[in-house]
Design a protein around this motif. Structure first.
Motif, mmCIF file in Angstrom:
data_model
loop_
_atom_site.group_PDB
_atom_site.id
_atom_site.type_symbol
_atom_site.label_atom_id
_atom_site.label_comp_id
_atom_site.label_asym_id
_atom_site.label_seq_id
_atom_site.Cartn_x
_atom_site.Cartn_y
_atom_site.Cartn_z
ATOM 1 N N LEU A 42 -8.374 25.699 -26.379
ATOM 2 C CA LEU A 42 -8.860 24.842 -25.297
ATOM 3 C C LEU A 42 -10.364 25.026 -25.171
ATOM 4 O O LEU A 42 -11.122 24.075 -24.998
ATOM 5 C CB LEU A 42 -8.194 25.219 -23.976
ATOM 6 N N ALA A 43 -10.789 26.278 -25.237
ATOM 7 C CA ALA A 43 -12.215 26.562 -25.092
ATOM 8 C C ALA A 43 -12.986 26.132 -26.333
ATOM 9 O O ALA A 43 -14.116 25.646 -26.220
ATOM 10 C CB ALA A 43 -12.432 28.045 -24.820
ATOM 11 N N SER A 44 -12.388 26.302 -27.517
ATOM 12 C CA SER A 44 -13.172 25.953 -28.705
ATOM 13 C C SER A 44 -13.434 24.448 -28.749
ATOM 14 O O SER A 44 -14.555 24.031 -29.035
ATOM 15 C CB SER A 44 -12.545 26.488 -29.993
ATOM 16 N N ARG A 96 -11.775 23.540 -17.148
ATOM 17 C CA ARG A 96 -12.363 23.803 -18.460
ATOM 18 C C ARG A 96 -13.858 23.539 -18.506
ATOM 19 O O ARG A 96 -14.433 23.368 -19.567
ATOM 20 C CB ARG A 96 -11.702 22.950 -19.541
ATOM 21 N N MET A 97 -14.477 23.452 -17.355
ATOM 22 C CA MET A 97 -15.924 23.242 -17.344
ATOM 23 C C MET A 97 -16.685 24.339 -18.078
ATOM 24 O O MET A 97 -17.676 24.061 -18.767
ATOM 25 C CB MET A 97 -16.403 23.099 -15.889
ATOM 26 N N PRO A 98 -16.247 25.624 -17.982
ATOM 27 C CA PRO A 98 -17.054 26.663 -18.639
ATOM 28 C C PRO A 98 -17.274 26.405 -20.126
ATOM 29 O O PRO A 98 -18.366 26.629 -20.642
ATOM 30 C CB PRO A 98 -16.231 27.936 -18.413
ATOM 31 N N SER A 99 -16.246 25.934 -20.821
ATOM 32 C CA SER A 99 -16.418 25.740 -22.263
ATOM 33 C C SER A 99 -17.383 24.586 -22.544
ATOM 34 O O SER A 99 -18.215 24.680 -23.451
ATOM 35 C CB SER A 99 -15.068 25.512 -22.942
ATOM 36 N N VAL A 100 -17.281 23.537 -21.766
ATOM 37 C CA VAL A 100 -18.185 22.401 -21.968
ATOM 38 C C VAL A 100 -19.631 22.839 -21.712
ATOM 39 O O VAL A 100 -20.541 22.540 -22.487
ATOM 40 C CB VAL A 100 -17.791 21.229 -21.038
ATOM 41 N N GLN A 127 -10.956 30.413 -18.786
ATOM 42 C CA GLN A 127 -12.319 30.093 -19.211
ATOM 43 C C GLN A 127 -13.339 30.767 -18.289
ATOM 44 O O GLN A 127 -14.422 31.148 -18.738
ATOM 45 C CB GLN A 127 -12.529 28.573 -19.241
ATOM 46 N N PHE A 128 -12.981 30.912 -17.020
ATOM 47 C CA PHE A 128 -13.889 31.564 -16.073
ATOM 48 C C PHE A 128 -14.189 32.996 -16.512
ATOM 49 O O PHE A 128 -15.356 33.398 -16.613
ATOM 50 C CB PHE A 128 -13.266 31.547 -14.670
ATOM 51 N N VAL A 129 -13.159 33.756 -16.803
ATOM 52 C CA VAL A 129 -13.398 35.175 -17.117
ATOM 53 C C VAL A 129 -14.210 35.322 -18.411
ATOM 54 O O VAL A 129 -15.059 36.199 -18.526
ATOM 55 C CB VAL A 129 -12.103 36.013 -17.178
ATOM 56 N N LEU A 163 -16.372 33.131 -19.575
ATOM 57 C CA LEU A 163 -17.752 32.735 -19.291
ATOM 58 C C LEU A 163 -18.508 33.927 -18.704
ATOM 59 O O LEU A 163 -19.644 34.210 -19.086
ATOM 60 C CB LEU A 163 -17.766 31.562 -18.297
ATOM 61 N N MET A 164 -17.876 34.631 -17.768
ATOM 62 C CA MET A 164 -18.531 35.770 -17.117
ATOM 63 C C MET A 164 -18.897 36.844 -18.147
ATOM 64 O O MET A 164 -19.939 37.470 -18.077
ATOM 65 C CB MET A 164 -17.603 36.384 -16.054
ATOM 66 N N ARG A 165 -18.004 37.052 -19.112
ATOM 67 C CA ARG A 165 -18.251 38.087 -20.136
ATOM 68 C C ARG A 165 -19.495 37.784 -20.951
ATOM 69 O O ARG A 165 -20.177 38.684 -21.429
ATOM 70 C CB ARG A 165 -17.086 38.153 -21.124
ATOM 71 N N ARG A 166 -19.727 36.479 -21.204
ATOM 72 C CA ARG A 166 -20.777 36.126 -22.171
ATOM 73 C C ARG A 166 -22.176 36.147 -21.563
ATOM 74 O O ARG A 166 -23.154 36.076 -22.282
ATOM 75 C CB ARG A 166 -20.487 34.738 -22.743
ATOM 76 N N ASN A 167 -22.249 36.139 -20.243
ATOM 77 C CA ASN A 167 -23.559 36.058 -19.581
ATOM 78 C C ASN A 167 -24.367 34.859 -20.064
ATOM 79 O O ASN A 167 -25.561 34.948 -20.347
ATOM 80 C CB ASN A 167 -24.354 37.362 -19.770
ATOM 81 N N LEU A 168 -23.656 33.733 -20.171
ATOM 82 C CA LEU A 168 -24.327 32.474 -20.506
ATOM 83 C C LEU A 168 -25.288 32.122 -19.382
ATOM 84 O O LEU A 168 -24.956 32.280 -18.212
ATOM 85 C CB LEU A 168 -23.264 31.368 -20.630
ATOM 86 N N PRO A 169 -26.493 31.650 -19.693
ATOM 87 C CA PRO A 169 -27.362 31.206 -18.591
ATOM 88 C C PRO A 169 -26.784 29.975 -17.896
ATOM 89 O O PRO A 169 -26.785 28.877 -18.457
ATOM 90 C CB PRO A 169 -28.704 30.892 -19.275
ATOM 91 N N ILE A 170 -26.277 30.161 -16.720
ATOM 92 C CA ILE A 170 -25.675 29.068 -15.952
ATOM 93 C C ILE A 170 -25.575 29.507 -14.496
ATOM 94 O O ILE A 170 -25.440 30.700 -14.213
ATOM 95 C CB ILE A 170 -24.261 28.719 -16.498
ATOM 96 N N ILE A 171 -25.689 28.555 -13.616
ATOM 97 C CA ILE A 171 -25.362 28.815 -12.211
ATOM 98 C C ILE A 171 -23.961 28.252 -12.000
ATOM 99 O O ILE A 171 -23.741 27.049 -12.159
ATOM 100 C CB ILE A 171 -26.358 28.124 -11.256
#
Lengths: 613, 349
Positions: free
Chosen positions: A283-285, B87-91, B120-122, B124-132
């Motif tokens: 889903l994420a990819s 699924r917003m984090p992946s986009v 996807q939330f967890v 995203l948090m792990r990656r420290n992507l620049p995002i608010i």
């Protein structure tokens, strides 16, 4: 050594069988995790280097160590490299399967086996070659821990002697395989030599199988389809890759990583011109691939059936909100988890219409490493030109097996980035409507996020929208938009890779295939002609949606056999949706779905059965 | 708004890049009158205006739900993407990788994040992507008429009298634990605190996770709800009083180090955290988890900057990405030369 005495008594009485040169299959039955892969690849390469056309089919379990695996190498002087059912030479290394492996052989086959298994007692119509592998490996490999891995190289040595393989080519292949690990290569080389020496002294040749140097392979390379597709991506300028490991697609993105690290680090800055993320799931990819495609990257993901199912919702978003991305589906046997390590063409229908609502997607069908390479490039161009997800449909046979291929041609055409508006165009035009069909081809103009212009922004959404990308639930807006998407899909018909057609004016029978089914069909056509006097025409489809050439082909033949590797005749079903109903009665179906690569004999038998009805 | 927050030099109507406030607004909201989300949208408009961020450098990404609709109601000169549910984090990840110069503003809800989107939330948090990443948290599913979400507190009541009998997911605790580098909680009705946190978020490079309690006036603003305006008025426990001093503004007021913590953000802006009940140190993960746990036990809602780490590299740095956005790299940079292909072919022979 008592091996000669254990041979069946009638052996000496029978007349020597006629020699079979460069036309047989070798099957190595081992336990997975035993290091047999190296021995098998060395064997394959040595034959390839001798200029003999070869193919390899690795039949392996969904397991890491301890379960049976069979590696089949086919040598064929006429260049038929599809799977062949009949095995000429069996190397029986796996006690678990040895008895059944021997029972399955056709009469006259040769069997190299681990002596303690005493397989020679099973049948009297085979040629047996016992070898005490444990005894042979001990002096070669003093380190007991390594013996299990080195032991397999001994059968390479035995086959060198029995089949007449050029020892120097084996050495070359072996050192190539071990690359810089010279010590390991030397150790394995000693095992090969021990095998040769043993065979020379103890195994007089009694079977008909032999190889002979040819000059059929020219400049060819050996590569797996996944690696070829990966190279296609790297040379198509892919910039964002998101993936999740799944058999049989993992090696595709792993190879992208390998080559991107070598060739896509900017030498001036030391910085990567690509981003590759191993995502948390499919889903994420696909979400990342779409996000990246939306923001202007050449993005991709690769997966297999279960991943395709998971991506379904996002792919519908990509279709409806019109975002370019490339999805490689390396098909395996379904439904559900299915047979993860077996091959299939079972995702054709579900992928063509992946996601809910009215959706349809272009699919490309490579048949070879060459096409994996070129179609990867095509897919990125098409995705950006048509602003939609493009699927490249490999299968496990193509993706994970080694294939001979012509060296890839460097792509010289500039990348096609599609209809993009920058700040200057926006200034000149005074704005734009994202989903307006300005050119009549169904494809609108898009802007990329970050375009420095007050009129650049638009809102991308999977909900109903109008020409201006505004939210809309109006029936007329919805219908206009959906009709434009149909127009766009229709436009793709003339832009996708065209079918490859071999039209025989004499033929009343036509054959159609996609992907790797091709390799069984070229051989089956030969069998139909040589054995039954049936000339055939042949069309290899390379993309969905189909074009007029399909209808024309069907019209020219009384009966058209659609050959594919799934239960439900998915390709045929897809054709029926497209082709004039009056032609449907000419279409017939040949299917194989046992999970092994389809073979010519199965196709020929099935066609003959239907022909004789 | 405090005096510190108002830029003194440029004329009031335009910001540092010459745009007026209207340039940061969006379409008229279609959410219910009084919805907390509308107040958050207003704070977003002000924050981006006052920080002088070019709206075309911003992407607004969201999932599905009332909160996820709200990006249409601010920054209409920014590209927006209303993705699929949860699924917003992946986009957002894909978009930021494609163009590292984009400023990603993700808007999600408690259902979109803590239920369907928790996976996807967890990550995203792990990656420290620049995002608010803003969660507009009302403890319920507004768009499907008020079912409980996974952030609803134990014992909280629906209008129909149904009592929530499962413990809530604390998205702030999760974010702290998983590696987000700026974690805060606020309240849509706390104009000053939310405004300061949003400005600070713009100044941070890495994942900002901002959980904003944002009452649903239609389905979750009644007696027995723990996400109502009145509950928040009675139970909000700010960790500190927050002032934000942007990097482009001279610091006028000296601080008393005994009473105020001064935190420097990536772009040089300052956050001034004035001590309240205790001297809270936002650089300590265990402290953050402690105050969250204590508040949860006592039924209070701690707000403010829970955790900040300005030392960890973000996902773009981790991937060693080219300075120029990947999406804009010329073909000469993304297609290796013919010699590379020839070399590979030779190896495969």
């Amino acid at each position: 050594m008592s091996s000669v005495e254990t041979l069946p008594a009638q052996q000496s009485a029978a007349p020597p069988p006629p020699e079979l040169v460069n036309d047989f299959s070798i099957q190595v039955a081992t336990v997975n995790g035993s290091g047999s892969q190296t021995a098998n690849i060395v064997l394959l390469r040595a034959l390839f280097q001798m200029g003999i056309p070869v193919s390899a089919k690795n039949l392996f379990p969904s397991n890491i160590a301890g379960l049976p695996t069979w590696y089949t190498i086919r040598a064929n002087k006429r260049g038929f490299i599809g799977r062949k059912k009949e095995i000429g030479v069996l190397v029986a290394m796996n006690p678990e399967t040895a008895v059944e492996d021997v029972r399955n052989l056709e009469s006259g086959a040769a069997v190299v086996y681990d002596a303690p298994l005493e397989l020679n007692k099973l049948r009297s119509d085979l040629h047996f070659y016992p070898a005490p592998f444990d005894k042979l490996v001990t002096p070669v490999c003093p380190d007991a821990k390594l013996r299990r891995l080195v032991r397999n190289m001994i059968y390479d040595g035995i086959l060198v002697h029995l089949l007449g393989i050029d020892l120097e080519e084996v050495r070359k292949a072996l050192f190539k395989q071990f690359k810089k690990k010279v010590k390991a290569a030397e150790l394995n080389w000693k095992a090969v030599e021990a095998g040769v020496e043993y065979a020379r002294q103890s195994l007089p040749k009694i079977d008909p199988f032999r190889v002979e140097r040819m000059n059929a392979n020219g400049n060819k390379i050996i590569i797996e389809g996944n690696a070829a597709a990966a190279l296609g991506c790297v040379f198509a300028g892919v910039t964002v890759v998101a993936w999740y490991p799944i058999t049989p697609s993992s090696s595709l993105c792993e190879t992208v990583i390998e080559y991107a690290r070598r060739y896509r680090i900017d030498p001036e800055t030391g910085k990567a011109t690509f981003a590759i993320v191993q995502a948390e799931d499919e889903l994420a990819s696909i979400g990342m691939a779409l996000g990246a495609g939306w923001a202007g990257a050449r993005s991709m993901t690769s997966t297999a059936g279960p991943g395709i199912s998971l991506m379904s919702e996002f792919v519908g978003l990509g279709y409806y909100s019109e975002i370019p991305t490339v999805i490689f589906d390396v098909q395996r046997v379904g439904p559900s988890t299915g047979l993860p390590t077996r091959t299939s063409q079972g995702d054709i229908l579900s992928t063509a219409f992946l996601s809910h609502g009215d959706t349809k997607h272009p699919l490309l069908f490579p048949d070879s490493p060459e096409e994996c390479f070129t179609m990867a490039g095509d897919a990125f161009d098409l995705a950006e030109q048509f602003q939609t997800p493009i699927f490249v449909m490999l299968d496990l046979d193509l993706g994970m097996n080694y294939w001979m291929a012509e060296p890839f041609t460097y792509p010289r055409k500039p990348l096609k980035r599609g209809k993009l508006l920058g700040a200057e165009e926006l200034e000149r035009m005074g704005g734009f409507a994202r989903y307006k069909d300005v050119d009549g081809d169904g494809v609108g103009y898009r802007t990329l996020p970050g375009t420095p212009h007050p009129r650049a922004a638009y809102f991308t959404r999977g909900s109903g929208h109008n020409d201006q990308a505004g939210y809309s639930e109006r029936p007329d807006d919805y219908v206009r938009n959906m009709d434009r998407l149909t127009r766009k899909f229709e436009t793709t018909r003339s832009m996708l890779p065209r079918p490859v057609i071999d039209q025989n004016p004499e033929a009343r029978v036509g054959l159609i295939s996609v992907g790797t089914t091709h390799w069984a069909l070229v051989e089956s056509r030969d069998q139909l002609l040589q054995e039954f006097g049936i000339p055939t025409s042949y069309m290899r489809l390379r993309a969905f949606p189909f074009n007029q050439e399909l209808t024309d082909f069907i019209r020219k033949h009384d009966r058209v056999y659609v050959v594919e590797q799934n239960r439900d005749a998915q390709l045929l079903d897809l054709m029926r949706l497209d082709v004039d109903a009056a032609l449907h009665s000419r279409l017939r179906s040949v299917r194989y779905y046992g999970g092994l690569p389809i073979d010519a004999r199965t196709v020929t038998d099935e066609i003959m059965q239907q022909e004789e009805l | 708004m405090s005096a510190v927050l108002t830029p003194p030099s440029p004329p009031k109507k335009t910001n540092r890049i010459g745009l007026d406030l209207v340039g940061y607004k969006g379409l008229k909201t279609t959410l219910c009158a009084g919805c907390g989300h509308n107040a958050i949208s207003e704070r977003i408009v002000e924050a981006f205006f006052e920080m002088g961020v070019a709206p075309w450098d911003v992407i607004k990404v969201s999932g599905i739900g009332c909160s996820s609709k709200s990006p249409a109601y601010f920054l209409s000169m920014s590209h927006g993407f209303n993705a699929v549910h949860g699924r917003m984090p992946s986009v957002a990840t894909g978009a930021v990788l494609a163009n590292r110069n984009l400023r990603a503003l993700g808007v999600s809800g408690d259902g979109d994040t803590a239920s369907i989107g928790i996976g996807q939330f967890v990550h995203l948090m792990r990656r420290n992507l620049p995002i608010i990443y803003i969660i507009e948290n009302n403890g319920c599913y507004g768009l499907t008429k008020g079912q409980f979400s996974a952030t609803a507190d134990l014992g909280s009541k629906l209008k129909t009298g149904v009592v929530n009998d499962l413990p809530p997911i604390d998205t702030c605790a999760l974010a702290v634990e998983l590696g987000a580098t700026f974690v805060a909680r606020s309240f849509s009705g706390d104009k000053k605190q939310l405004g300061a946190l949003l400005r600070a978020a713009i100044s941070h490079r890495g994942t900002v996770m901002l959980d904003v309690i944002s009452p649903c006036v239609t389905f979750n603003d009644h007696e027995g709800s723990t996400k109502s305006y009145s509950y928040m008025r009675d139970h909000e426990e700010p960790l500190h009083d927050i002032d934000f001093v942007p990097y482009f503004q001279d610091i006028e007021v000296e601080i008393d180090p005994g009473a105020t913590r001064d935190v420097i953000l990536h772009d040089g802006s300052h956050l001034r955290l004035k001590k309240l009940a205790e001297d809270y140190n936002p650089s300590n993960k265990m402290e953050a988890l402690r105050v969250l746990d204590e508040a949860a036990r006592s039924g209070e809602v701690v707000t403010g900057l829970l955790y900040l780490d300005t030392s960890r590299e973000d996902f773009i740095q981790l991937l060693n990405l080219a300075e120029e956005p990947l999406a804009h790299l010329p073909e000469s940079k993304t297609r290796p030369p013919e010699s590379a292909l020839l070399e590979i072919m030779e190896e495969l022979r």
